[in-house]
Design a protein around this motif. Structure first.
Motif, PDB file in Angstrom:
ATOM      1  N   TYR A 191       0.779  -1.183   0.145  1.00  7.41           N
ATOM      2  CA  TYR A 191       0.017  -0.054  -0.012  1.00  7.41           C
ATOM      3  C   TYR A 191       0.845   1.214  -0.156  1.00  7.41           C
ATOM      4  O   TYR A 191       0.692   2.233  -0.716  1.00  7.41           O
ATOM      5  N   GLU A 194       2.777   1.505  -3.529  1.00 10.53           N
ATOM      6  CA  GLU A 194       1.962   2.070  -4.620  1.00 10.53           C
ATOM      7  C   GLU A 194       1.668   3.329  -4.387  1.00 10.53           C
ATOM      8  O   GLU A 194       1.699   4.164  -5.355  1.00 10.53           O
ATOM      9  N   GLY A 282      -7.507  -3.145  -1.130  1.00 10.19           N
ATOM     10  CA  GLY A 282      -6.438  -3.833  -1.800  1.00 10.19           C
ATOM     11  C   GLY A 282      -5.552  -4.998  -1.012  1.00 10.19           C
ATOM     12  O   GLY A 282      -6.308  -5.219   0.181  1.00 10.19           O
ATOM     13  N   SER A 288      -3.770  -2.508  -5.328  1.00 11.27           N
ATOM     14  CA  SER A 288      -5.163  -1.642  -4.909  1.00 11.27           C
ATOM     15  C   SER A 288      -6.022  -1.906  -6.038  1.00 11.27           C
ATOM     16  O   SER A 288      -5.716  -2.070  -7.095  1.00 11.27           O
ATOM     17  N   MET A 289      -7.335  -2.349  -5.412  1.00 19.79           N
ATOM     18  CA  MET A 289      -8.154  -2.694  -6.672  1.00 19.79           C
ATOM     19  C   MET A 289      -9.474  -1.829  -6.699  1.00 19.79           C
ATOM     20  O   MET A 289     -10.258  -1.740  -7.637  1.00 19.79           O
TER      21      MET A 289
END
Lengths: 450, 99
Positions: A191, A194, A282, A288-289
Protein backbone atom coordinates in the motif's frame (compact mmCIF):
# COMPACT_ATOMS: atom_id res chain seq x y z
CA UNK A 1 -3.41 -4.53 -24.00
CA UNK A 2 -6.39 -2.85 -22.45
CA UNK A 3 -4.98 0.51 -21.47
CA UNK A 4 -3.82 3.26 -23.76
CA UNK A 5 -0.41 4.23 -22.36
CA UNK A 6 1.29 1.13 -23.82
CA UNK A 7 3.90 2.03 -26.44
CA UNK A 8 3.90 -0.33 -29.45
CA UNK A 9 7.37 -1.68 -28.80
CA UNK A 10 6.55 -3.28 -25.46
CA UNK A 11 8.30 -0.76 -23.26
CA UNK A 12 7.08 1.68 -20.61
CA UNK A 13 8.94 4.72 -19.29
CA UNK A 14 10.39 4.74 -15.77
CA UNK A 15 8.37 7.90 -15.24
CA UNK A 16 5.82 9.78 -17.34
CA UNK A 17 6.69 13.10 -15.69
CA UNK A 18 8.64 16.06 -17.07
CA UNK A 19 12.19 16.75 -15.86
CA UNK A 20 11.25 20.04 -14.15
CA UNK A 21 8.37 18.59 -12.09
CA UNK A 22 8.82 17.89 -8.38
CA UNK A 23 8.90 14.20 -7.42
CA UNK A 24 9.78 14.46 -3.74
CA UNK A 25 9.87 16.92 -0.86
CA UNK A 26 12.98 16.48 1.28
CA UNK A 27 13.98 18.44 4.35
CA UNK A 28 16.51 20.26 2.14
CA UNK A 29 13.82 21.26 -0.37
CA UNK A 30 11.99 19.84 -3.39
CA UNK A 31 13.71 17.40 -5.77
CA UNK A 32 12.92 17.54 -9.49
CA UNK A 33 12.40 14.51 -11.73
CA UNK A 34 15.56 15.46 -13.68
CA UNK A 35 17.71 15.47 -10.57
CA UNK A 36 16.13 12.26 -9.31
CA UNK A 37 16.83 10.45 -12.60
CA UNK A 38 20.42 11.71 -12.59
CA UNK A 39 20.98 10.43 -9.05
CA UNK A 40 19.26 7.12 -9.86
CA UNK A 41 21.58 6.63 -12.84
CA UNK A 42 24.61 7.32 -10.62
CA UNK A 43 23.40 4.86 -7.99
CA UNK A 44 22.64 2.23 -10.68
CA UNK A 45 26.31 2.31 -11.67
CA UNK A 46 27.26 1.30 -8.11
CA UNK A 47 24.97 -1.75 -7.92
CA UNK A 48 26.17 -5.35 -8.29
CA UNK A 49 26.01 -6.70 -11.86
CA UNK A 50 23.07 -8.89 -11.00
CA UNK A 51 20.90 -9.93 -8.09
CA UNK A 52 17.85 -8.88 -6.10
CA UNK A 53 17.71 -5.59 -4.20
CA UNK A 54 16.39 -5.74 -0.64
CA UNK A 55 15.54 -2.05 -0.27
CA UNK A 56 15.40 -1.23 3.45
CA UNK A 57 15.60 2.56 3.08
CA UNK A 58 13.39 4.37 5.58
CA UNK A 59 13.72 7.71 3.80
CA UNK A 60 11.19 7.58 0.98
CA UNK A 61 13.36 9.48 -1.50
CA UNK A 62 16.17 6.99 -0.97
CA UNK A 63 13.73 4.10 -1.31
CA UNK A 64 12.61 5.65 -4.61
CA UNK A 65 16.24 6.13 -5.76
CA UNK A 66 17.14 2.54 -4.91
CA UNK A 67 14.05 1.16 -6.63
CA UNK A 68 14.73 3.19 -9.80
CA UNK A 69 18.42 2.28 -9.80
CA UNK A 70 17.59 -1.44 -9.53
CA UNK A 71 15.04 -1.07 -12.34
CA UNK A 72 17.67 0.56 -14.57
CA UNK A 73 19.89 -2.49 -13.99
CA UNK A 74 17.01 -4.88 -14.71
CA UNK A 75 16.92 -6.07 -11.08
CA UNK A 76 13.77 -6.70 -9.02
CA UNK A 77 13.28 -5.03 -5.64
CA UNK A 78 12.18 -7.23 -2.74
CA UNK A 79 9.52 -5.31 -0.80
CA UNK A 80 10.58 -6.24 2.71
CA UNK A 81 10.87 -3.94 5.72
CA UNK A 82 12.00 -6.64 8.16
CA UNK A 83 15.72 -6.10 8.80
CA UNK A 84 16.06 -8.95 11.32
CA UNK A 85 19.05 -11.21 10.59
CA UNK A 86 16.93 -14.36 10.23
CA UNK A 87 14.57 -12.73 7.74
CA UNK A 88 17.43 -11.35 5.63
CA UNK A 89 19.15 -14.73 5.71
CA UNK A 90 15.93 -16.42 4.52
CA UNK A 91 15.59 -13.92 1.65
CA UNK A 92 19.21 -14.43 0.64
CA UNK A 93 18.60 -18.19 0.56
CA UNK A 94 15.57 -17.78 -1.69
CA UNK A 95 17.05 -15.06 -3.95
CA UNK A 96 20.64 -15.70 -4.98
CA UNK A 97 22.68 -12.53 -5.28
CA UNK A 98 20.41 -10.66 -2.89
CA UNK A 99 21.99 -7.48 -1.58
CA UNK A 100 20.84 -4.66 0.68
CA UNK A 101 20.08 -1.07 -0.21
CA UNK A 102 19.94 0.92 3.01
CA UNK A 103 20.26 4.40 4.47
CA UNK A 104 21.42 3.16 7.88
CA UNK A 105 23.69 0.47 9.29
CA UNK A 106 22.18 -3.04 9.13
CA UNK A 107 23.49 -6.00 11.10
CA UNK A 108 23.71 -8.57 8.31
CA UNK A 109 26.31 -10.57 6.41
CA UNK A 110 24.67 -9.60 3.07
CA UNK A 111 26.45 -7.12 0.81
CA UNK A 112 25.15 -3.60 1.45
CA UNK A 113 25.08 -0.69 -1.00
CA UNK A 114 24.57 2.50 1.00
CA UNK A 115 22.04 4.93 -0.48
CA UNK A 116 23.28 8.36 0.47
CA UNK A 117 23.24 11.89 -0.86
CA UNK A 118 25.71 12.28 -3.71
CA UNK A 119 26.01 14.98 -6.33
CA UNK A 120 25.11 13.81 -9.84
CA UNK A 121 24.41 15.50 -13.15
CA UNK A 122 20.71 16.02 -13.86
CA UNK A 123 19.16 13.67 -16.38
CA UNK A 124 18.23 15.43 -19.59
CA UNK A 125 16.18 14.04 -22.43
CA UNK A 126 13.33 11.56 -22.32
CA UNK A 127 12.91 9.23 -19.35
CA UNK A 128 14.50 5.77 -19.68
CA UNK A 129 12.28 3.02 -21.10
CA UNK A 130 11.89 -0.35 -19.42
CA UNK A 131 10.57 -3.61 -20.87
CA UNK A 132 6.86 -3.76 -19.98
CA UNK A 133 7.17 -7.31 -18.66
CA UNK A 134 10.34 -6.69 -16.57
CA UNK A 135 10.02 -8.11 -13.06
CA UNK A 136 10.13 -4.87 -11.06
CA UNK A 137 9.23 -5.85 -7.51
CA UNK A 138 8.27 -8.81 -5.35
CA UNK A 139 5.75 -8.32 -2.53
CA UNK A 140 5.37 -10.77 0.35
CA UNK A 141 2.49 -12.06 2.45
CA UNK A 142 2.61 -14.38 5.45
CA UNK A 143 2.53 -17.74 3.75
CA UNK A 144 0.72 -20.97 4.49
CA UNK A 145 3.94 -22.83 5.28
CA UNK A 146 5.26 -20.33 7.80
CA UNK A 147 7.49 -18.91 5.04
CA UNK A 148 6.33 -15.67 3.39
CA UNK A 149 4.68 -16.13 -0.01
CA UNK A 150 6.16 -14.10 -2.88
CA UNK A 151 4.00 -12.08 -5.28
CA UNK A 152 5.90 -10.96 -8.40
CA UNK A 153 5.03 -7.54 -9.89
CA UNK A 154 5.90 -6.93 -13.54
CA UNK A 155 6.55 -3.30 -14.46
CA UNK A 156 3.39 -3.01 -16.63
CA UNK A 157 1.17 -4.19 -13.74
CA UNK A 158 2.65 -1.57 -11.40
CA UNK A 159 2.32 1.20 -13.99
CA UNK A 160 -1.27 0.21 -14.85
CA UNK A 161 -2.18 0.31 -11.15
CA UNK A 162 -0.55 3.74 -10.70
CA UNK A 163 -2.39 5.17 -13.74
CA UNK A 164 -5.69 3.73 -12.48
CA UNK A 165 -5.14 5.23 -9.01
CA UNK A 166 -4.15 8.58 -10.57
CA UNK A 167 -7.41 8.58 -12.51
CA UNK A 168 -9.46 7.63 -9.49
CA UNK A 169 -8.00 10.27 -7.14
CA UNK A 170 -7.67 13.16 -9.62
CA UNK A 171 -3.87 12.97 -9.80
CA UNK A 172 -3.41 12.94 -13.59
CA UNK A 173 -1.41 15.83 -15.05
CA UNK A 174 -4.57 17.48 -16.43
CA UNK A 175 -6.59 17.07 -13.23
CA UNK A 176 -5.31 20.22 -11.53
CA UNK A 177 -2.22 21.45 -9.69
CA UNK A 178 0.26 18.79 -8.50
CA UNK A 179 -0.30 17.16 -5.12
CA UNK A 180 2.00 16.19 -2.29
CA UNK A 181 1.53 13.02 -0.28
CA UNK A 182 2.51 12.21 3.28
CA UNK A 183 2.27 8.57 4.33
CA UNK A 184 2.39 6.83 7.69
CA UNK A 185 2.87 3.43 6.04
CA UNK A 186 6.36 2.16 5.12
CA UNK A 187 7.29 2.24 1.43
CA UNK A 188 8.07 -1.50 1.61
CA UNK A 189 4.42 -2.34 2.34
CA UNK A 190 2.44 -2.78 -0.90
CA UNK A 191 0.00 0.00 0.00
CA UNK A 192 2.80 2.44 0.87
CA UNK A 193 4.79 1.34 -2.17
CA UNK A 194 1.93 1.98 -4.58
CA UNK A 195 0.98 5.36 -3.09
CA UNK A 196 4.39 6.87 -2.35
CA UNK A 197 6.82 5.19 -4.78
CA UNK A 198 4.77 4.33 -7.88
CA UNK A 199 2.42 7.35 -7.86
CA UNK A 200 5.24 9.96 -7.82
CA UNK A 201 6.65 8.19 -10.91
CA UNK A 202 3.35 8.08 -12.81
CA UNK A 203 1.04 10.76 -11.38
CA UNK A 204 1.23 14.51 -10.71
CA UNK A 205 2.32 13.95 -7.16
CA UNK A 206 5.41 14.39 -4.96
CA UNK A 207 6.05 12.30 -1.86
CA UNK A 208 7.26 13.54 1.51
CA UNK A 209 10.64 11.88 2.11
CA UNK A 210 11.01 11.90 5.88
CA UNK A 211 9.64 9.41 8.33
CA UNK A 212 6.41 10.47 10.01
CA UNK A 213 5.17 8.05 12.62
CA UNK A 214 3.87 9.72 15.78
CA UNK A 215 0.87 12.09 15.50
CA UNK A 216 3.06 15.13 16.17
CA UNK A 217 5.46 14.10 13.39
CA UNK A 218 2.60 13.65 10.94
CA UNK A 219 0.92 16.98 11.75
CA UNK A 220 4.22 18.92 11.61
CA UNK A 221 5.19 17.28 8.32
CA UNK A 222 1.81 18.17 6.80
CA UNK A 223 2.35 21.80 7.83
CA UNK A 224 5.58 21.78 5.82
CA UNK A 225 4.07 20.40 2.59
CA UNK A 226 2.55 22.54 -0.19
CA UNK A 227 -1.14 22.15 -1.11
CA UNK A 228 -2.92 19.88 -2.40
CA UNK A 229 -1.99 17.66 0.49
CA UNK A 230 -2.89 13.99 0.66
CA UNK A 231 -2.56 11.93 3.81
CA UNK A 232 -2.09 8.20 3.21
CA UNK A 233 -2.61 6.27 6.42
CA UNK A 234 -4.34 3.45 8.30
CA UNK A 235 -7.20 3.18 10.84
CA UNK A 236 -4.61 2.70 13.60
CA UNK A 237 -2.89 5.99 12.80
CA UNK A 238 -6.15 7.82 12.14
CA UNK A 239 -7.35 6.93 15.61
CA UNK A 240 -4.19 8.36 17.17
CA UNK A 241 -4.32 11.46 14.94
CA UNK A 242 -7.97 12.19 15.78
CA UNK A 243 -7.23 11.75 19.49
CA UNK A 244 -4.43 14.32 19.22
CA UNK A 245 -7.12 16.99 18.91
CA UNK A 246 -5.02 19.26 16.68
CA UNK A 247 -6.49 20.05 13.28
CA UNK A 248 -4.06 19.22 10.45
CA UNK A 249 -3.12 21.64 7.66
CA UNK A 250 -5.88 21.69 4.99
CA UNK A 251 -6.07 18.32 3.25
CA UNK A 252 -7.33 17.56 -0.28
CA UNK A 253 -8.11 14.02 0.88
CA UNK A 254 -7.31 11.44 3.51
CA UNK A 255 -6.81 7.87 2.28
CA UNK A 256 -6.92 4.81 4.52
CA UNK A 257 -6.25 1.14 3.83
CA UNK A 258 -5.03 -2.14 5.42
CA UNK A 259 -8.13 -2.62 7.60
CA UNK A 260 -11.79 -1.57 7.51
CA UNK A 261 -12.28 1.98 8.71
CA UNK A 262 -15.04 2.40 11.30
CA UNK A 263 -17.81 4.72 10.10
CA UNK A 264 -17.58 7.10 13.10
CA UNK A 265 -13.88 7.68 12.34
CA UNK A 266 -14.64 8.42 8.69
CA UNK A 267 -17.35 10.86 9.76
CA UNK A 268 -15.02 12.53 12.27
CA UNK A 269 -12.39 13.14 9.57
CA UNK A 270 -14.98 14.61 7.18
CA UNK A 271 -16.45 16.80 9.92
CA UNK A 272 -13.43 17.85 12.00
CA UNK A 273 -10.81 18.06 9.27
CA UNK A 274 -13.13 19.09 6.40
CA UNK A 275 -11.53 16.52 4.08
CA UNK A 276 -12.96 13.69 1.98
CA UNK A 277 -12.20 10.40 3.77
CA UNK A 278 -11.44 7.78 1.13
CA UNK A 279 -10.65 4.11 1.58
CA UNK A 280 -8.69 1.83 -0.71
CA UNK A 281 -9.41 -1.88 -0.93
CA UNK A 282 -6.27 -3.78 -1.76
CA UNK A 283 -4.09 -6.79 -1.04
CA UNK A 284 -0.39 -7.46 -1.45
CA UNK A 285 -1.17 -10.12 -4.08
CA UNK A 286 -3.33 -7.93 -6.31
CA UNK A 287 -2.41 -4.37 -5.29
CA UNK A 288 -5.07 -1.68 -4.92
CA UNK A 289 -8.34 -2.76 -6.51
CA UNK A 290 -11.11 -0.37 -5.52
CA UNK A 291 -12.00 2.64 -3.42
CA UNK A 292 -14.94 4.31 -1.70
CA UNK A 293 -15.80 7.46 0.21
CA UNK A 294 -16.57 5.70 3.46
CA UNK A 295 -19.04 8.10 5.07
CA UNK A 296 -21.43 8.09 2.09
CA UNK A 297 -20.60 4.94 0.11
CA UNK A 298 -21.06 1.50 1.64
CA UNK A 299 -19.87 -0.20 -1.58
CA UNK A 300 -16.54 -0.22 -3.39
CA UNK A 301 -15.94 1.04 -6.94
CA UNK A 302 -13.27 -1.01 -8.76
CA UNK A 303 -10.35 0.86 -10.37
CA UNK A 304 -10.32 1.14 -14.18
CA UNK A 305 -9.19 -2.17 -15.64
CA UNK A 306 -9.99 -4.18 -12.50
CA UNK A 307 -12.69 -6.85 -12.88
CA UNK A 308 -14.05 -8.36 -9.71
CA UNK A 309 -15.19 -11.97 -9.99
CA UNK A 310 -14.21 -12.75 -13.58
CA UNK A 311 -16.27 -15.70 -14.78
CA UNK A 312 -18.77 -15.18 -11.98
CA UNK A 313 -16.48 -16.45 -9.23
CA UNK A 314 -16.22 -13.73 -6.63
CA UNK A 315 -13.32 -15.48 -4.96
CA UNK A 316 -10.93 -13.83 -7.40
CA UNK A 317 -10.16 -10.61 -9.25
CA UNK A 318 -8.73 -9.90 -12.70
CA UNK A 319 -5.86 -7.41 -12.52
CA UNK A 320 -4.17 -5.85 -15.59
CA UNK A 321 -0.67 -7.26 -15.95
CA UNK A 322 -1.27 -9.97 -13.32
CA UNK A 323 -4.30 -11.93 -14.56
CA UNK A 324 -6.64 -13.74 -12.14
CA UNK A 325 -5.66 -13.32 -8.47
CA UNK A 326 -7.43 -15.16 -5.62
CA UNK A 327 -8.91 -12.98 -2.87
CA UNK A 328 -8.81 -13.49 0.88
CA UNK A 329 -12.17 -11.75 1.33
CA UNK A 330 -15.72 -12.74 0.48
CA UNK A 331 -17.56 -10.17 -1.63
CA UNK A 332 -20.73 -9.81 -3.71
CA UNK A 333 -21.78 -7.55 -6.58
CA UNK A 334 -23.58 -4.30 -5.71
CA UNK A 335 -25.44 -1.76 -7.90
CA UNK A 336 -23.55 0.61 -10.19
CA UNK A 337 -20.68 -1.74 -10.98
CA UNK A 338 -19.62 -1.69 -7.33
CA UNK A 339 -19.14 -4.56 -4.90
CA UNK A 340 -19.77 -5.08 -1.22
CA UNK A 341 -17.24 -6.62 1.14
CA UNK A 342 -18.85 -9.37 3.20
CA UNK A 343 -15.85 -9.90 5.43
CA UNK A 344 -12.76 -11.90 5.71
CA UNK A 345 -13.02 -15.58 4.99
CA UNK A 346 -13.16 -17.58 8.17
CA UNK A 347 -9.79 -18.37 9.69
CA UNK A 348 -7.99 -15.29 8.37
CA UNK A 349 -6.96 -12.49 10.69
CA UNK A 350 -5.35 -9.19 9.80
CA UNK A 351 -3.36 -7.14 12.29
CA UNK A 352 -1.18 -4.12 11.69
CA UNK A 353 -1.58 -4.56 7.94
CA UNK A 354 -0.33 -8.16 8.05
CA UNK A 355 -2.47 -11.18 7.36
CA UNK A 356 -2.30 -14.67 8.80
CA UNK A 357 -4.36 -17.82 9.00
CA UNK A 358 -5.35 -18.92 12.50
CA UNK A 359 -4.91 -22.55 11.46
CA UNK A 360 -1.38 -21.75 10.35
CA UNK A 361 -0.59 -19.90 13.58
CA UNK A 362 -1.93 -22.87 15.55
CA UNK A 363 0.25 -25.24 13.56
CA UNK A 364 3.36 -23.17 14.30
CA UNK A 365 2.40 -23.10 17.98
CA UNK A 366 1.88 -26.82 18.46
CA UNK A 367 5.06 -27.65 16.56
CA UNK A 368 7.15 -25.85 19.16
CA UNK A 369 9.26 -28.11 21.32
CA UNK A 370 7.52 -28.81 24.62
CA UNK A 371 4.10 -27.61 23.44
CA UNK A 372 1.50 -30.38 23.60
CA UNK A 373 -1.53 -28.42 22.50
CA UNK A 374 -2.42 -24.85 21.85
CA UNK A 375 -4.79 -22.47 20.13
CA UNK A 376 -4.78 -18.86 18.99
CA UNK A 377 -7.96 -16.88 19.65
CA UNK A 378 -8.97 -13.69 17.85
CA UNK A 379 -10.82 -11.12 19.96
CA UNK A 380 -14.42 -10.23 19.13
CA UNK A 381 -13.44 -6.68 18.15
CA UNK A 382 -10.61 -7.62 15.80
CA UNK A 383 -12.28 -5.91 12.81
CA UNK A 384 -13.17 -2.71 14.64
CA UNK A 385 -10.32 -2.17 17.10
CA UNK A 386 -7.11 -1.21 15.27
CA UNK A 387 -5.03 -2.12 18.33
CA UNK A 388 -6.60 -5.57 18.80
CA UNK A 389 -4.32 -8.50 19.69
CA UNK A 390 -4.56 -12.25 19.47
CA UNK A 391 -4.38 -14.37 22.58
CA UNK A 392 -3.21 -17.96 22.90
CA UNK A 393 -3.96 -20.83 25.27
CA UNK A 394 -1.14 -23.31 25.49
CA UNK A 395 -0.54 -26.68 27.11
CA UNK A 396 3.20 -26.93 27.72
CA UNK A 397 4.08 -28.79 30.92
CA UNK A 398 7.44 -27.78 32.30
CA UNK A 399 7.77 -24.68 30.13
CA UNK A 400 7.05 -21.10 31.08
CA UNK A 401 4.91 -18.66 29.09
CA UNK A 402 8.05 -16.60 28.48
CA UNK A 403 9.85 -19.61 27.00
CA UNK A 404 6.98 -20.41 24.65
CA UNK A 405 6.72 -16.75 23.65
CA UNK A 406 10.46 -16.56 22.98
CA UNK A 407 10.20 -19.61 20.70
CA UNK A 408 7.21 -18.10 18.89
CA UNK A 409 9.06 -14.83 18.40
CA UNK A 410 11.56 -16.63 16.15
CA UNK A 411 8.80 -17.98 13.92
CA UNK A 412 6.03 -15.37 13.73
CA UNK A 413 5.80 -11.79 12.66
CA UNK A 414 5.77 -9.75 15.89
CA UNK A 415 2.26 -8.42 15.36
CA UNK A 416 0.83 -11.96 15.65
CA UNK A 417 2.52 -12.75 18.96
CA UNK A 418 -0.22 -13.55 21.46
CA UNK A 419 -1.05 -11.10 24.22
CA UNK A 420 -1.66 -12.77 26.56
CA UNK A 421 -0.16 -16.22 26.16
CA UNK A 422 -1.86 -18.26 28.88
CA UNK A 423 -0.62 -21.66 30.05
CA UNK A 424 -3.44 -24.08 30.81
CA UNK A 425 -3.55 -27.72 31.94
CA UNK A 426 -5.66 -28.78 28.96
CA UNK A 427 -7.78 -27.34 26.17
CA UNK A 428 -11.55 -28.03 26.34
CA UNK A 429 -11.67 -30.12 23.17
CA UNK A 430 -14.93 -31.95 22.47
CA UNK A 431 -15.34 -35.61 21.52
CA UNK A 432 -14.28 -34.83 17.95
CA UNK A 433 -11.18 -33.06 19.17
CA UNK A 434 -12.62 -29.69 18.15
CA UNK A 435 -12.60 -26.49 20.12
CA UNK A 436 -15.98 -24.81 19.94
CA UNK A 437 -16.41 -21.07 20.31
CA UNK A 438 -18.44 -21.64 23.48
CA UNK A 439 -15.74 -23.82 25.05
CA UNK A 440 -13.09 -21.21 24.25
CA UNK A 441 -15.24 -18.45 25.74
CA UNK A 442 -15.62 -20.49 28.93
CA UNK A 443 -11.89 -21.10 29.06
CA UNK A 444 -11.27 -17.39 28.66
CA UNK A 445 -13.60 -16.62 31.55
CA UNK A 446 -12.07 -19.31 33.75
CA UNK A 447 -8.57 -17.98 33.13
CA UNK A 448 -9.54 -14.35 33.61
CA UNK A 449 -11.13 -15.26 36.96
CA UNK A 450 -14.30 -13.93 38.50
CA UNK B 1 0.75 -15.89 47.66
CA UNK B 2 -0.42 -17.40 50.96
CA UNK B 3 -3.74 -15.56 50.97
CA UNK B 4 -5.38 -13.18 48.53
CA UNK B 5 -5.32 -10.15 50.78
CA UNK B 6 -1.65 -9.38 51.24
CA UNK B 7 -0.21 -6.33 49.54
CA UNK B 8 1.64 -7.18 46.33
CA UNK B 9 5.36 -7.38 46.94
CA UNK B 10 7.32 -4.77 45.03
CA UNK B 11 10.11 -6.60 43.22
CA UNK B 12 13.40 -5.05 44.16
CA UNK B 13 14.09 -3.79 40.64
CA UNK B 14 15.01 -0.29 41.69
CA UNK B 15 12.17 1.61 40.01
CA UNK B 16 11.82 5.21 41.06
CA UNK B 17 8.28 6.39 41.88
CA UNK B 18 8.14 8.21 38.53
CA UNK B 19 9.30 5.12 36.67
CA UNK B 20 6.71 3.03 38.44
CA UNK B 21 4.02 5.52 37.41
CA UNK B 22 5.09 5.41 33.74
CA UNK B 23 5.37 1.61 33.93
CA UNK B 24 1.78 1.43 35.19
CA UNK B 25 0.65 3.71 32.38
CA UNK B 26 2.35 1.49 29.79
CA UNK B 27 1.01 -1.73 31.26
CA UNK B 28 -2.54 -0.42 31.33
CA UNK B 29 -2.44 1.34 27.92
CA UNK B 30 -1.02 -1.73 26.19
CA UNK B 31 -2.86 -4.37 28.26
CA UNK B 32 0.43 -6.06 29.02
CA UNK B 33 0.49 -9.23 31.07
CA UNK B 34 3.49 -8.17 33.05
CA UNK B 35 3.18 -6.32 36.37
CA UNK B 36 4.44 -2.73 36.29
CA UNK B 37 6.81 -3.51 39.16
CA UNK B 38 8.45 -6.29 37.15
CA UNK B 39 9.55 -4.12 34.24
CA UNK B 40 13.31 -3.85 34.19
CA UNK B 41 14.11 -0.14 34.14
CA UNK B 42 17.06 -0.50 31.79
CA UNK B 43 15.77 -3.30 29.54
CA UNK B 44 14.78 -2.45 25.96
CA UNK B 45 11.06 -1.70 25.57
CA UNK B 46 10.90 -2.88 21.97
CA UNK B 47 11.69 -6.20 20.28
CA UNK B 48 13.57 -8.21 22.90
CA UNK B 49 12.95 -7.03 26.43
CA UNK B 50 9.27 -6.11 26.71
CA UNK B 51 8.64 -7.09 23.10
CA UNK B 52 6.68 -4.02 22.07
CA UNK B 53 6.05 -3.20 18.39
CA UNK B 54 4.91 -0.27 16.27
CA UNK B 55 1.24 -0.63 17.24
CA UNK B 56 2.35 -0.29 20.86
CA UNK B 57 4.46 2.75 20.02
CA UNK B 58 1.38 4.60 18.78
CA UNK B 59 -0.70 3.53 21.78
CA UNK B 60 2.08 4.60 24.10
CA UNK B 61 2.37 8.00 22.38
CA UNK B 62 -1.36 8.47 22.87
CA UNK B 63 -1.26 7.50 26.55
CA UNK B 64 1.80 9.68 27.30
CA UNK B 65 0.21 12.63 25.49
CA UNK B 66 -2.98 12.28 27.52
CA UNK B 67 -1.32 11.75 30.88
CA UNK B 68 1.55 14.25 30.66
CA UNK B 69 0.87 16.37 27.57
CA UNK B 70 4.26 15.26 26.24
CA UNK B 71 4.34 14.69 22.47
CA UNK B 72 6.59 11.86 21.36
CA UNK B 73 8.35 12.29 18.03
CA UNK B 74 10.42 10.16 15.71
CA UNK B 75 12.10 12.95 13.81
CA UNK B 76 15.53 12.75 15.35
CA UNK B 77 18.15 10.52 16.85
CA UNK B 78 16.93 11.24 20.36
CA UNK B 79 13.97 9.00 19.70
CA UNK B 80 16.09 5.87 19.90
CA UNK B 81 17.33 6.99 23.29
CA UNK B 82 13.90 8.00 24.57
CA UNK B 83 12.43 4.62 23.75
CA UNK B 84 15.43 2.53 24.63
CA UNK B 85 14.16 1.78 28.13
CA UNK B 86 11.61 2.66 30.79
CA UNK B 87 14.30 4.76 32.46
CA UNK B 88 15.04 6.90 29.38
CA UNK B 89 11.36 7.30 28.54
CA UNK B 90 10.58 8.42 32.10
CA UNK B 91 13.48 10.88 32.05
CA UNK B 92 12.17 12.35 28.79
CA UNK B 93 8.66 12.71 30.24
CA UNK B 94 9.94 14.28 33.47
CA UNK B 95 11.90 16.82 31.45
CA UNK B 96 9.03 17.85 29.18
CA UNK B 97 5.86 17.30 31.17
CA UNK B 98 3.51 20.21 31.67
CA UNK B 99 1.18 18.41 34.03
Amino acid sequence: MAWSGMPPDGTLPLTNRAAAEVICHRSGGPVTVGRFLGEARALAARLPAEGHAINLCADRYRMLLGFAAALLRGQPTLLNADASPHRLRALAGAYPGAYLLADRAIASELPLVPVEDAAAADWTGPAPLLPAGQLAAIAFTSGSTGQPTAHPKPWDALVAAALAAAGRFGLRPGDGPPSSVLATVPPQHMYGFETTIMLPLHAALACHAGEAFFPSDVLDALDGLPERRLLVTTPLHLRALLAEGRRPAPLAAVISATAPLALPMAEAVERDWGAPMLEIYGASEAGSMASRRTASEPDWLPYAGIRMGPGGDYGEVHVPGLGAVPLADALEPAPGGRFRLLGRRADLVKLGGRRASLAELNRVLVELEGVEDGVFVAPEDIESNPAARLSAYVVAPGRSAEEVLAALRLRLEPVFLPRPLVLVAALPRNGLGKLTRAALAELRLAVAGP
Amino acid sequence: MPDGTTTPIVIASGLTPQELEVARLIVSALSLEVAAEEIEPEAPLFNEGLGLDSIDALEMALAVSRAYDVKLRSDDERNHRIFSSLRTLTAHIEKHRTR
